[in-house]
Design an enzyme around this catalytic site. Structure first.
Site, PDB file in Angstrom:
ATOM      1  CE  LYS A 219      44.375  32.983  47.512  1.00 19.55           C
ATOM      2  NZ  LYS A 219      43.492  34.066  47.967  1.00 19.55           N
TER       3      LYS A 219
ATOM      4  NE  ARG B  70      37.186  37.745  47.414  1.00 16.12           N
ATOM      5  CZ  ARG B  70      38.482  37.476  47.377  1.00 16.12           C
ATOM      6  NH1 ARG B  70      39.064  37.192  46.215  1.00 16.12           N
ATOM      7  NH2 ARG B  70      39.212  37.489  48.470  1.00 16.12           N
TER       8      ARG B  70
ATOM      9  CE1 TYR C 195      49.083  25.439  14.350  1.00 15.97           C
ATOM     10  CE2 TYR C 195      49.488  26.043  16.643  1.00 15.97           C
ATOM     11  CZ  TYR C 195      49.224  25.085  15.675  1.00 15.97           C
ATOM     12  OH  TYR C 195      49.101  23.785  16.045  1.00 15.97           O
TER      13      TYR C 195
ATOM     14  CG  MET D  72      48.004  23.090  24.062  1.00 13.93           C
ATOM     15  SD  MET D  72      46.765  21.842  23.733  1.00 13.93           S
ATOM     16  CE  MET D  72      45.378  22.810  23.216  1.00 13.93           C
TER      17      MET D  72
HETATM   18  C1  LIG Z   1      44.367  34.971  48.649  1.00 15.47           C
HETATM   19  C2  LIG Z   1      44.002  35.637  49.918  1.00 15.47           C
HETATM   20  C3  LIG Z   1      45.000  36.121  50.787  1.00 15.47           C
HETATM   21  C4  LIG Z   1      46.459  36.174  50.413  1.00 15.47           C
HETATM   22  O1  LIG Z   1      46.669  37.359  49.669  1.00 15.47           O
HETATM   23  P1  LIG Z   1      48.124  37.802  49.206  1.00 15.47           P
HETATM   24  O2  LIG Z   1      47.897  39.112  48.540  1.00 15.47           O
HETATM   25  O3  LIG Z   1      48.613  36.766  48.273  1.00 15.47           O
HETATM   26  O4  LIG Z   1      48.963  37.909  50.415  1.00 15.47           O
HETATM   27  C5  LIG Z   1      44.595  36.610  52.022  1.00 15.47           C
HETATM   28  N1  LIG Z   1      43.290  36.634  52.363  1.00 15.47           N
HETATM   29  C6  LIG Z   1      42.317  36.221  51.534  1.00 15.47           C
HETATM   30  C7  LIG Z   1      40.904  36.291  51.965  1.00 15.47           C
HETATM   31  C8  LIG Z   1      42.640  35.722  50.284  1.00 15.47           C
HETATM   32  O5  LIG Z   1      41.656  35.314  49.472  1.00 15.47           O
END
Ligand SMILES: *Cc1c(COP(=O)(O)O)cnc(C)c1O
Length: 425
Positions: free
Chosen positions: A45, A150, A288, A337
């Site tokens: 992701k 979550r 800055y 930036m």
């Molecule tokens: C991002 C994520 C992972 C991967 O987690 P890591 O700590 O990077 O291995 C696994 N499961 C879910 C549901 C996640 O959101």
């Protein structure tokens, strides 16, 4: 954003994130062996935590991953468009409007609400004809929330959702899973929470077994679980950060069950070339604002990366450093930036074009994303995933390099494996 496929490499800015795909492959192999017989789901992701989702996915599959995990439907589609046919798990429930695309792209949805289940069922039925000759039922993973709060179904609702799903021939319950909130932390309170989450998951699994439902793929562990809680590995471990060469938290070093010598290798190096050099006197300001004053006469080098590239503005205030001429040198003044300055010391011979390393090794020194995270009060995940799309990515594999400008997947790129074909869109 500069780039897009086809921009001449002569236009590339003198700064780059060099991604070592051999390191990703090595890390994937290590995690696959550790998790075995559980399968490895490589989590790619957020553009592969900033490394490039398509390239990382291919390297991780070459290292032994048999699944890929993404947060969003768009991310799954990007993998399919690049010709990657490995199963792709969506780690959150897709929006209802996206279900059609999920089915069309053969992504594996996670579901935890009845609305999503009914919409998926409707789409699966309406597209059954189009998928004729395909494997048939759309595979689904149900997620239960065992304590992180979550996303995920309440454990009490899982049986209801699963019973409905079991009565839908167009859908098939392939997986049941949950996510641990504190598996990366040492200490009794964190271990207690993890144990209670594992117990809640076990209760859920047993309850389903009671009604004759046994999903083939139970999965709980992310990198932290895979490393520190063998009982959380079940049939699959969803690993992200470990593939990129980092432990989920530096504190996990003592708990991680890696054999001595089995080190994870950081895959991303962030480097640039000095773009300008100036001499300045003690008491003069840099960057800055009026707060930063040079403690002594010094040579100031400018580096063409800034906070819009993912070099946090706050890095300078709290002791951020870079590697230049094989030494650690402090960032001087705030990061702007597009550029920041380095205090090279009064006798520095630094010249325009010299190599500066922000993340990675130079000589005997190394700066890691954990070092930045320590300074900034965050974690390596945030540091890595924020390295901006504007920074050209260079991929190293088997001793060769290739430049990928922007974030366009390159279907003819070096990581392309034989036998992969472009999906029809
Ligand atoms: C991002 C994520 C992972 C991967 O987690 P890591 O700590 O990077 O291995 C696994 N499961 C879910 C549901 C996640 O959101």
């Amino acid at each position: 954003m500069i780039g897009g496929a086809g921009v001449s490499s002569a236009l590339a800015r003198p700064a780059r994130a060099v991604v070592d795909l051999d390191a990703v492959r090595h890390n994937a192999r290590l995690m696959a062996e550790l998790a075995s017989p559980a399968a490895l789901c490589a989590v790619v992701k957020a553009d592969g935590y900033g490394h490039g989702a398509v390239q990382v996915a291919r390297a991780a599959v070459a290292g032994g991953a048999s699944w890929l995990g993404v947060a969003m439907v768009e991310e799954g589609i990007e993998l399919r468009r690049a010709g990657i046919m490995t199963p792709v798990l969506l780690l959150s429930e897709p929006p209802l409007e996206a279900m059609e695309e999920v089915v069309r792209s053969s992504l594996t949805p996670t579901v935890y609400s009845e609305e999503a289940l009914f919409e998926l069922s409707r789409v699966a039925r309406s597209s059954a004809a189009r998928r004729a000759g395909d494997a048939g039922a759309v595979r689904v993973h149900v997620k239960v929330d065992t304590g992180m709060h979550r996303v995920g179904a309440d454990p009490e609702d899982v049986i209801g959702i699963v019973s409905k799903l079991a009565a839908m021939p167009e859908l098939h319950l392939e997986g049941l899973w949950t996510h641990l909130a504190a598996a990366d932390l040492a200490g009794e309170a964190a271990r207690e929470l993890t144990r209670s989450q594992l117990q809640a998951f076990e209760r859920c699994r047993a309850e389903l077994e009671g009604i004759g439902v046994r999903p083939e793929i139970l999965h709980v562990a992310s990198s932290a679980g895979a490393l520190a809680y063998p009982e959380s590995r079940y049939h699959m471990a969803r690993c992200g950060i470990a593939l990129y060469g980092y432990l989920p938290s530096p504190g996990l070093a003592d708990l991680a069950r890696l054999a001595p010598g089995d080190a994870l290798v950081p895959a991303m190096r962030l480097e640039a070339e000095v773009s300008h050099v100036r001499r300045a006197r003690a008491g003069e300001g840099v960057s800055y604002g009026i707060d930063y004053r040079l403690p002594d006469d010094s040579v100031i080098a400018t580096v063409p990366l800034g906070y819009a590239d993912g070099v946090p503005r706050a890095l300078s205030r709290s002791g951020g450093e870079v590697l230049l001429a094989g030494e650690r040198r402090p960032i001087a003044g705030v990061v702007t930036m597009d550029q920041f300055m380095v205090d090279c010391g009064p006798r520095s011979q630094v010249r325009r074009g010299d190599d500066v390393v922000l993340l990675g090794r130079q000589g005997d020194c190394e700066i890691t994303a954990d070092d930045w995270a320590g300074i900034l009060g965050t974690i390596s995940y945030e540091v890595l995933s924020r390295i901006g799309a504007r920074v050209p990515r260079v991929y190293r594999q088997g001793g060769e390099s290739s430049l990928a400008l922007g974030q366009e997947p390159d279907p003819g790129g070096p990581g392309r494996r034989r036998g992969e074909s472009r999906m029809d869109e």
